[in-house]
Motif scaffolding. Sequence first.
Motif, PDB file in Angstrom:
ATOM      1  N   GLN B 304      -8.162  59.541 114.425  1.00 49.49           N
ATOM      2  CA  GLN B 304      -7.189  59.377 113.341  1.00 49.49           C
ATOM      3  C   GLN B 304      -6.987  57.902 112.996  1.00 49.49           C
ATOM      4  OE1 GLN B 304      -3.515  61.363 114.244  1.00 49.49           O
ATOM      5  NE2 GLN B 304      -2.682  61.160 112.189  1.00 49.49           N
ATOM      6  N   LEU B 305      -6.944  57.071 114.044  1.00 51.57           N
ATOM      7  CA  LEU B 305      -6.677  55.649 113.843  1.00 51.57           C
ATOM      8  C   LEU B 305      -7.890  54.920 113.288  1.00 51.57           C
ATOM      9  CD1 LEU B 305      -4.426  53.464 114.626  1.00 51.57           C
ATOM     10  CD2 LEU B 305      -5.970  52.940 116.509  1.00 51.57           C
ATOM     11  N   LEU B 306      -9.062  55.222 113.844  1.00 53.98           N
ATOM     12  CA  LEU B 306     -10.244  54.424 113.548  1.00 53.98           C
ATOM     13  C   LEU B 306     -11.146  55.059 112.496  1.00 53.98           C
ATOM     14  CD1 LEU B 306     -11.243  53.422 117.196  1.00 53.98           C
ATOM     15  CD2 LEU B 306      -9.918  52.095 115.550  1.00 53.98           C
ATOM     16  N   GLY B 307     -11.008  56.357 112.273  1.00 51.36           N
ATOM     17  CA  GLY B 307     -11.919  57.018 111.330  1.00 51.36           C
ATOM     18  C   GLY B 307     -13.352  56.846 111.808  1.00 51.36           C
ATOM     19  N   ASP B 308     -14.242  56.477 110.888  1.00 51.83           N
ATOM     20  CA  ASP B 308     -15.655  56.364 111.263  1.00 51.83           C
ATOM     21  C   ASP B 308     -15.925  55.187 112.194  1.00 51.83           C
ATOM     22  OD1 ASP B 308     -16.188  58.561 109.805  1.00 51.83           O
ATOM     23  OD2 ASP B 308     -16.827  57.484 108.001  1.00 51.83           O
ATOM     24  N   ARG B 309     -14.986  54.242 112.239  1.00 56.26           N
ATOM     25  CA  ARG B 309     -15.204  53.078 113.113  1.00 56.26           C
ATOM     26  C   ARG B 309     -15.096  53.470 114.589  1.00 56.26           C
ATOM     27  NH1 ARG B 309     -12.610  47.533 111.456  1.00 56.26           N
ATOM     28  NH2 ARG B 309     -14.496  46.811 112.537  1.00 56.26           N
ATOM     29  N   VAL B 310     -14.793  54.713 114.866  1.00 55.92           N
ATOM     30  CA  VAL B 310     -14.741  55.166 116.253  1.00 55.92           C
ATOM     31  C   VAL B 310     -16.101  54.975 116.931  1.00 55.92           C
ATOM     32  CG1 VAL B 310     -15.374  57.604 115.996  1.00 55.92           C
ATOM     33  CG2 VAL B 310     -13.623  56.962 117.660  1.00 55.92           C
ATOM     34  N   THR B 311     -17.152  54.887 116.145  1.00 52.05           N
ATOM     35  CA  THR B 311     -18.487  54.651 116.721  1.00 52.05           C
ATOM     36  C   THR B 311     -18.636  53.220 117.222  1.00 52.05           C
ATOM     37  OG1 THR B 311     -19.287  54.069 114.528  1.00 52.05           O
ATOM     38  CG2 THR B 311     -19.634  56.345 115.254  1.00 52.05           C
ATOM     39  N   GLU B 312     -17.713  52.331 116.808  1.00 54.12           N
ATOM     40  CA  GLU B 312     -17.861  50.914 117.183  1.00 54.12           C
ATOM     41  C   GLU B 312     -17.175  50.570 118.497  1.00 54.12           C
ATOM     42  OE1 GLU B 312     -16.869  48.317 113.847  1.00 54.12           O
ATOM     43  OE2 GLU B 312     -17.393  49.954 112.486  1.00 54.12           O
ATOM     44  N   ILE B 313     -16.516  51.536 119.127  1.00 57.54           N
ATOM     45  CA  ILE B 313     -15.852  51.215 120.385  1.00 57.54           C
ATOM     46  C   ILE B 313     -16.870  51.230 121.524  1.00 57.54           C
ATOM     47  CG2 ILE B 313     -13.661  52.086 119.518  1.00 57.54           C
ATOM     48  CD1 ILE B 313     -14.022  54.609 121.083  1.00 57.54           C
ATOM     49  N   SER B 314     -16.447  50.803 122.683  1.00 54.37           N
ATOM     50  CA  SER B 314     -17.389  50.649 123.791  1.00 54.37           C
ATOM     51  C   SER B 314     -17.901  52.011 124.247  1.00 54.37           C
ATOM     52  CB  SER B 314     -16.699  49.957 124.957  1.00 54.37           C
ATOM     53  OG  SER B 314     -15.772  50.848 125.527  1.00 54.37           O
ATOM     54  N   PRO B 315     -19.092  52.017 124.871  1.00 55.21           N
ATOM     55  CA  PRO B 315     -19.657  53.297 125.323  1.00 55.21           C
ATOM     56  C   PRO B 315     -18.715  54.058 126.259  1.00 55.21           C
ATOM     57  CG  PRO B 315     -21.311  51.559 125.422  1.00 55.21           C
ATOM     58  CD  PRO B 315     -20.015  50.894 125.071  1.00 55.21           C
ATOM     59  N   SER B 316     -18.001  53.361 127.152  1.00 57.24           N
ATOM     60  CA  SER B 316     -17.147  54.106 128.092  1.00 57.24           C
ATOM     61  C   SER B 316     -16.016  54.813 127.343  1.00 57.24           C
ATOM     62  CB  SER B 316     -16.594  53.179 129.180  1.00 57.24           C
ATOM     63  OG  SER B 316     -15.581  52.343 128.663  1.00 57.24           O
ATOM     64  N   SER B 317     -15.470  54.163 126.312  1.00 56.17           N
ATOM     65  CA  SER B 317     -14.419  54.808 125.529  1.00 56.17           C
ATOM     66  C   SER B 317     -15.009  55.921 124.661  1.00 56.17           C
ATOM     67  CB  SER B 317     -13.710  53.786 124.633  1.00 56.17           C
ATOM     68  OG  SER B 317     -13.111  52.775 125.410  1.00 56.17           O
ATOM     69  N   ARG B 318     -16.212  55.671 124.130  1.00 61.05           N
ATOM     70  CA  ARG B 318     -16.858  56.715 123.316  1.00 61.05           C
ATOM     71  C   ARG B 318     -17.089  57.973 124.136  1.00 61.05           C
ATOM     72  NH1 ARG B 318     -20.367  53.018 120.754  1.00 61.05           N
ATOM     73  NH2 ARG B 318     -22.137  53.780 121.940  1.00 61.05           N
ATOM     74  N   ASN B 319     -17.398  57.786 125.427  1.00 63.42           N
ATOM     75  CA  ASN B 319     -17.582  58.957 126.291  1.00 63.42           C
ATOM     76  C   ASN B 319     -16.331  59.818 126.360  1.00 63.42           C
ATOM     77  OD1 ASN B 319     -20.187  58.425 126.907  1.00 63.42           O
ATOM     78  ND2 ASN B 319     -19.757  57.443 128.898  1.00 63.42           N
ATOM     79  N   VAL B 320     -15.174  59.150 126.465  1.00 69.22           N
ATOM     80  CA  VAL B 320     -13.922  59.907 126.519  1.00 69.22           C
ATOM     81  C   VAL B 320     -13.723  60.658 125.202  1.00 69.22           C
ATOM     82  CG1 VAL B 320     -11.411  59.744 126.779  1.00 69.22           C
ATOM     83  CG2 VAL B 320     -12.896  58.251 128.132  1.00 69.22           C
ATOM     84  N   VAL B 321     -13.967  59.961 124.086  1.00 65.29           N
ATOM     85  CA  VAL B 321     -13.810  60.601 122.780  1.00 65.29           C
ATOM     86  C   VAL B 321     -14.771  61.784 122.655  1.00 65.29           C
ATOM     87  CG1 VAL B 321     -14.075  60.271 120.289  1.00 65.29           C
ATOM     88  CG2 VAL B 321     -12.945  58.509 121.674  1.00 65.29           C
ATOM     89  N   ALA B 322     -16.010  61.583 123.117  1.00 63.22           N
ATOM     90  CA  ALA B 322     -16.997  62.669 123.013  1.00 63.22           C
ATOM     91  C   ALA B 322     -16.557  63.867 123.832  1.00 63.22           C
ATOM     92  CB  ALA B 322     -18.368  62.172 123.473  1.00 63.22           C
ATOM     93  N   LYS B 323     -16.058  63.603 125.035  1.00 60.28           N
ATOM     94  CA  LYS B 323     -15.559  64.708 125.867  1.00 60.28           C
ATOM     95  C   LYS B 323     -14.419  65.424 125.147  1.00 60.28           C
ATOM     96  CE  LYS B 323     -12.987  65.474 130.226  1.00 60.28           C
ATOM     97  NZ  LYS B 323     -13.368  66.786 130.695  1.00 60.28           N
TER      98      LYS B 323
END
Lengths: 431, 431
Positions: B304-323
């Motif tokens: 909600q906060l980042l929209g498509d920029r969610v892909t620009e966060i670090s891999p470890s955070s992206r893992n949490v989002v993916a889960k």
Amino acid sequence: MTTVISSESARSAVEEIAAVASRRSTVVDLARAALSRAGEVEDRIHAFCCLDEQVVLESAEAIDRHGDKPLKGLVVGVKDVIDTAAMPTCYGSPLFAGHQPAHDADIVATIRRLGGLVLGKTSSTEFAMFEPTDTRNPVDLTRTPGGSSSGSAAAVAAGVLPVALGTQTAGSVVRPAAYCGIYGFKPSRGWTSTQGVFPLASSLDTLGILARNIGDLRLVYEATRSSPPPMRRDRRELRTVAVLPATEWGEVEPEVLDALHAASRRLQAHGLAVMDLDMPPDWVALPSRHETVMAFETARCLRQLLGDRVTEISPSSRNVVAKGETTPREEYEACLEAARRATEVLGHLCQTVDLFLTPSALGVAPSGLDFTGDPVMCRPWTLMGLPSANLPSFRTDAGLPIGIQAVSPVCDDLGFLDDLELLEDLLSAEA
Amino acid sequence: MTTVISSESARSAVEEIAAVASRRSTVVDLARAALSRAGEVEDRIHAFCCLDEQVVLESAEAIDRHGDKPLKGLVVGVKDVIDTAAMPTCYGSPLFAGHQPAHDADIVATIRRLGGLVLGKTSSTEFAMFEPTDTRNPVDLTRTPGGSSSGSAAAVAAGVLPVALGTQTAGSVVRPAAYCGIYGFKPSRGWTSTQGVFPLASSLDTLGILARNIGDLRLVYEATRSSPPPMRRDRRELRTVAVLPATEWGEVEPEVLDALHAASRRLQAHGLAVMDLDMPPDWVALPSRHETVMAFETARCLRQLLGDRVTEISPSSRNVVAKGETTPREEYEACLEAARRATEVLGHLCQTVDLFLTPSALGVAPSGLDFTGDPVMCRPWTLMGLPSANLPSFRTDAGLPIGIQAVSPVCDDLGFLDDLELLEDLLSAEA
């Protein structure tokens, strides 16, 4: 007096959940019954700003298809300042007409997760302040239902719903409950997440529950609070009640004071210790302190949210913003500090007093729809963050509800609900 | 072991406030002392992401010019996920580099209103998750300070500040406190407004306080909680402690279990009743339930906060989002329901148990800066919303801190602080 109140035939939420659990009803049955009751009265009370039969029945069917859940059978109304993903949320403002939040507020998500059905959005005054809706008081259609949780109170009082959600920043749960003759419960500040609730004044905003009995308040409270564990160790029984007429805060009508004294006599007759409490000196100015805090924070919230469009809100709301914008920060901070000091006396009082009884409002619901009534009798308790509730045990000779407000000196919501149940029994019993 | 911990010369916040009140110090004196200590250690510990000497000294002068206030003399650090109007707030993310909020978070506004001084923003892992900062553990510079309140823990442990604010969504206050050998207090959920705090997982996010002694925790807690009245009626003294090794939740290192047993023996020697608690069956899966709830809510918040920029966060955070994004809503809801059921046993336990003692973390601070350590021993308590705290009473032979976690079975934060004070006395006394 033109009323739409029928003779108490409506079932409680607890009964409806039991009926669904034992397969005597389905959620669709309950949804149809609520829609049918709304169809009978809504053109006279205007409790809802969004009520979509098709959405409701589809949701009800979906809930019926799923397995058993703790709130399966609960049908609730949700005040229009609380976000819902399946229905528009307009915050009582034409500026947000048709606004559709992406997500449910936390409390709505919890209710839906546990199997509850949202029937519709109930009308709120503009941004939960003082600009009225066209909602009418079901007890007397010529009178205001109070605000800002106008539609929630009216829908519950009229028997459309057993329970509805409201919010209280000044007196927006307890006051409409008093005017409409139902229970209104504002738990202690911070009892549950306000994420997804319109932020009016963050030091004050508290979610609340409106219902026709205390069992239903407890049901929804226990299911939705976000601080889970009970605080019941060494819980003390209700023994001593302090009566606080609080005439220092406003001109309380004689009928209200009579009801307060009648309540006091009845409780005494049933063996409770009842004492008259002189208002602590630090409490006298609490209503005006509350007003300053609310205006300051509201101005900031609305300015941040609306930017220059803040000029497009109603004159009554603009007045609050104007007051808030001209309040010096030092004055605001001094009021918060005074509120903190005002709570210090509670540490002593709670050693001897288990509950305060005080008026919920200055009088009965005002005539007409222009003015939702004065929240002054609720402001201090909201400012101090204490659990409070309206008890609808009294009526004028003409049949208008008179509200008695119960307030706990400690933030023990579950113990407070126990106390309310005992009070309900004693006040309704023959002396 | 390279350490920057000096010999306990740093004063407490309570002492500093008393020094200012009695005119033995000014706020400017205290600010200069803190800046000077930061100057000595900051190039080695990297606790701050924003520390502006000029802003600090100007604020300190302004506070000195004003009258007496309850927190005048308090110098605090504020975790970078908490909004400050006078300093940038980057949420630990390069995407928000230089981001300047318009308003203070409620807790910061309260501290400043009461005369407290914010020294600077302390480093947070990215969005308070697991991507580490370059902060080092002051006790051993080759080790992580833990996360996500990395900078707050390091600054307090290194004696730069007596107190710092943190947040805990999994184990982000208690764990870094354990690794750095200080007190970390996560009060009960909802104890104070989180407005202006980065919303990571709204069912879990809780503000917390890090300090070198319990008096300072109490000071800041009492000044900043937004539910004002004390809940102390019929308060029971600490009598019975239940020891829960919680090895079901993870591989607890032998040194931690030894410390737990040593604590148990010492308390017994001082007359407390100590019992070994078998883990309630409903609690075994709580860590994984917490992980599911956190991932689901975090994914929603960040998307909600980042929209498509969610892909620009670090891999470890992206893992949490993916889960979180691949977790079915039904599974998330089942985990919340399981958490609710898990609290039911507390109603019985709290009749006999006044406090749980359990490990704060699986072991001492891990070596290196890549991994901030496993929050598993904190996840269940955060999920249940219970007050918890790290007690820094034990060290390994090599001098590394071992944290014992105290947890209250009831949400009575003030009573819990009383209990902690007694524990602190007993654990530090000779047996």
